[in-house]
Design an enzyme around this catalytic site. Structure first.
Site, mmCIF file in Angstrom:
data_model
loop_
_atom_site.group_PDB
_atom_site.id
_atom_site.type_symbol
_atom_site.label_atom_id
_atom_site.label_comp_id
_atom_site.label_asym_id
_atom_site.label_seq_id
_atom_site.Cartn_x
_atom_site.Cartn_y
_atom_site.Cartn_z
ATOM 1 C CG ASP A 13 -5.725 62.611 48.730
ATOM 2 O OD1 ASP A 13 -4.837 62.343 49.575
ATOM 3 O OD2 ASP A 13 -5.466 63.037 47.601
ATOM 4 C CG ASP B 267 -7.680 77.255 50.958
ATOM 5 O OD1 ASP B 267 -8.756 77.663 51.449
ATOM 6 O OD2 ASP B 267 -7.099 76.244 51.357
#
Ligand SMILES: *[C@@H]1O[C@H](CO)[C@@H](O)[C@H](O)[C@H]1NC(C)=O
Ligand SMILES: CC(=O)N[C@H]1CO[C@H](CO)[C@@H](O)[C@@H]1O
Length: 742
Positions: A451, A148
């Site tokens: 998540d 990222d």
């Protein structure tokens, strides 16, 4: 398919129930009785509302105690859900191999990294190599690294790793190497030295090159001119502003992609999605969704494993373990994901920061599994791709297991798009505009714990999840090594979980009718971490300052009402000690865990609560703090010696040390008062203040490392002097106000 034959096959996994469930339930019932009696006592003995000021103060404090005890009791009931019905799973990998060795599904593995300064590329590529070396047909394996930061240093490291893989994979196979992370294998003193000298030297050389390059912050010119793909970084301006870069370092379909022994290598892809300051990137969830899309056209594995960049594989058979669940003829079709525990290599014997999560791993997740729904915790989890991409459960899909879909030939054609331009579109900022990505498809956006909420949504669509906790740990990562890291990490987790509770996906609102009531309670245990801060703060302050004043808030030692208090406290802590020891901890480790429990509740959760309120009022946006994976040597030495790391300035530290000092002052004040009394009144007085004194005393004992850090230690990890001074001033002023005013 011959379904008659299928039904007679022995299963690929079995589930067994925990032992002693009945005894445990009886015990829990007795604790609940005790808690109820405490509530009754508080209500029955509520002090009268005289006009006299001091008794009014006592009345209010009493009401507060009742509130805190109601909350603790309620929360205790929640925690019982994850202890009510433990289940354990066992897999039969030999049966899997016997039946399906030639029709194993494709598996894509996602490794996510976000910052080369915090997550060193040498560590990241060790993780990548560990998962490339899984004991699994390499022509079915695809490994993807999402970077990222879009850093060329990370790309460079991966390039080195792709070359080393040609030696490493056959080496692992030949010598049955475990663990398959080269860094972990060669660092392990007990690894047989004779077999690995050459590979070891080579790995050290590569690691050195990577570390040097990172230190210089510059890819060697020679490498840059040899590999034209580095020119893609010419347009790179910052980690928040760059083009999508997708490079296939190894393509398993390319005949040239073979290791030194002539075996196919797994596909290896580097991906840095496009980032622009004007487009919100949605943190890790955004990266995962880009990976799902990009991988779907390159390798398109039916199974997706995602791991954090520090979580290397410690068990080369984990894929096969997971497939035993997905491919089971009887139950496999309803399983959406298989979660493995997060274990840590870095933990010390008496884990000072309670970061090994042993009780969660070894008790609570087994309890959630009993309700068919362990959490998805963002690392070490195998997903079915179609379910992660939003497929709903229905009775009709009952037989569309992985296998039958495969042999039915309905596979989505994998485009095998290698055209870089097309791939880049999939990883662009604008791709998701006006699509269901981040909502119904892929990982959910808008929550710092993407998540947890994604896992919950999958279960609410009707799917089950499985928790597998094998003896040989499947994934090993790095635990936080300082107190501040721990507290900050818990602030993020608790805040994210609390946001779920408040959102329209809150388990209590969205869950009923979709998931089982037991599972809702389990989810609430985590989602309601944050509100614990208020009663805990209350309980660790108010009884102590009232002790200083000499106002009793608990029953006298001679009263029968002492019994429920003593029983509940004793039973709860004795049980938690047993649980901790059973999970492989030590007594001192348990004691340390209680301290962290207190600090988390009084600082992490409180700051999470404040931030949540600030956000609800619309004053700030979610930020994401990555937990550092490296620490300087000095800090590491203290960590290994289990000396608490306090050498940082943080409002969290000010808060916990103020509380510690407050309790110390109150206890001293109480002591002075006792010393000045006549013998008779000492007996009376200490009888009525007994429980309060014990509570305050225990708080002082547990804070011992803080006093040490403030007043005794001289090393760099001691509490900064300004923090100490502020805390002393705060604590003394609070105590003075309470002792002498009103
Ligand atoms: C990791 O794997 C090695 C090798 O199989 C094993 O000896 C070790 O116990 C595992 N580590 C943990 C923490 O389970
Ligand atoms: C990155 C890091 O903190 N690594 C340490 C983990 O713990 C081991 C032993 O306890 C150290 O050797 C590592 O340096």
């Amino acid at each position: 398919m011959g379904s008659d034959r299928e039904e007679q096959l022995p299963p690929l996994f079995v589930t067994s129930r925990g032992k002693g469930t009945f005894l445990y339930r009886a015990f829990a019932g007795s604790v609940f009785l005790g808690i109820s009696l405490i509530w009754v006592y508080r209500l029955a003995y509520l002090p009268d509302d005289d006009d006299d000021g001091s008794s009014r103060w006592r009345r209010w404090a009493w009401v507060g105690m009742l509130g805190a005890e109601l909350w603790f009791g309620f929360y205790w009931i929640l925690t019982q859900a994850s202890r009510w019905n433990l289940v354990y799973r066992q897999t039969f990998k030999d049966r899997l191999a016997l039946r399906y060795e030639h029709e194993l599904p494709g598996v894509d593995i996602f490794v996510c990294t976000a910052d080369p300064a915090i997550e060193p590329p040498a560590m990241v590529v060790s993780t990548v190599l560990s998962v490339m070396a899984y004991d699994y047909p390499t022509e079915k394996l695809g490994v993807y690294l999402s970077d990222d930061a879009g850093s060329e240093l990370t790309y460079y490291a991966l390039l080195e790793a792709s070359r080393f893989a040609k030696h490493w994979l056959p080496f692992c196979k030949k010598f049955k190497v475990e663990p398959t992370s080269p860094a972990a294998f060669f660092n392990n003193k007990s690894s047989p030295e004779s077999i690995g000298t050459h590979a070891n030297e080579e790995f050290r050389a590569i690691k050195n090159r990577i570390d040097t390059t990172c230190k210089l912050n510059r890819v060697p010119d020679q490498v840059r001119s040899d590999h034209e793909e580095f020119s893609q970084w010419d347009s790179y301006s910052s980690k928040r502003d760059h083009d999508a870069i997708i490079e296939m370092l190894i393509d398993r379909t390319d005949p040239a992609s073979i290791d030194n022994e002539g075996n196919v290598l797994p596909t290896l892809v580097y991906m840095a999605r496009e980032k622009r300051p004007d487009y919100f990137h949605n943190f890790k969830a955004g990266a995962m969704n880009s990976l799902i899309r990009v991988s779907s056209v390159i390798t398109g594995g039916e199974i997706i494993l995602n791991v954090d960049c520090d979580m290397y594989s410690n068990n080369s058979k984990s894929i096969r373990d997971a497939l035993c669940f997905f491919m089971d003829e009887e139950k496999g079709h309803e399983i959406a994901f298989v979660q493995f525990p997060q274990n840590f290599v870095n933990v010390t014997k008496n884990e000072l920061y309670g970061s090994s999560l042993q009780v969660i791993n070894n008790i609570e997740f087994h309890g959630m599994d009993g309700y068919g729904g362990v959490l998805y915790i963002g690392s070490g989890c195998f997903h079915r791709r179609d379910i992660l991409c939003g497929m709903k459960y229905s009775k009709e899909v009952k037989r569309t297991t992985l296998i039958s879909r495969r042999s039915g030939g309905e596979d989505q054609p994998i485009g095998r798009i290698h055209d870089p331009q097309k791939l880049r579109v999939l990883a662009s900022c604008t791709y998701e505009k006006n699509t269901k990505w981040g909502n119904e498809v892929g990982l959910k956006y808008g929550c710092p714990v993407e998540d947890i909420i994604t896992g919950l949504a999958i279960k609410c669509r009707g799917w089950k999840a499985v928790y597998h906790n094998p003896e040989q740990m499947a994934f090993l990562g790095l635990a936080p090594t300082t107190l501040l890291q721990t507290l900050v990490q818990h602030k993020r987790w608790s805040e994210g979980d609390f946001q779920i509770a408040l959102s329209k996906y809150g388990p209590a609102r969205y869950g009923p009718g979709r998931i089982s009531p037991g599972l809702i309670l389990c989810y609430l245990t985590y989602c309601l971490w944050v509100p614990n801060c208020i009663p805990t703060l209350y309980y660790s302050m108010v009884p102590s300052v009232y002790l200083l004043r000499g106002t009793s808030l608990f029953p006298e030692i001679s009263s029968p009402w002492v019994v429920p208090f003593v029983y509940v406290i004793f039973a709860k802590y004795a049980y938690s000690l047993v649980e901790f020891l059973q999970s492989g901890g030590t007594v001192l480790g348990w004691w340390n865990e209680q301290r962290i429990w207190l600090y988390k509740r009084t600082s992490s959760y409180l700051f999470a609560l404040i931030d949540t309120i600030v956000k609800l009022l619309g004053f700030s946006k979610t930020t994401f703090v990555i937990t550092a994976k490296v620490a300087d040597e000095d800090v590491l030495r203290r960590y290994e010696a289990e000396v608490m790391e306090l050498g940082a300035t943080s409002p969290m530290f000010t808060l916990i040390s103020t509380l510690a000092l407050l309790n110390l002052t109150c206890l001293l004040g109480f002591g002075i008062r006792l010393v000045m009394m006549s013998t008779d009144s000492v007996v009376n007085y200490s009888g009525s203040m007994f429980l309060q004194g014990v509570l305050c005393g225990v708080l002082v004992l547990i804070n011992f490392p803080l006093y040490q850090g403030m007043f005794i230690r001289k090393d760099a990890g001691k509490m900064p002097i300004p923090t100490t001074v502020t805390s002393v001033v705060l604590a003394v002023s609070v105590c003075t106000c309470f002792a002498f005013l009103y």
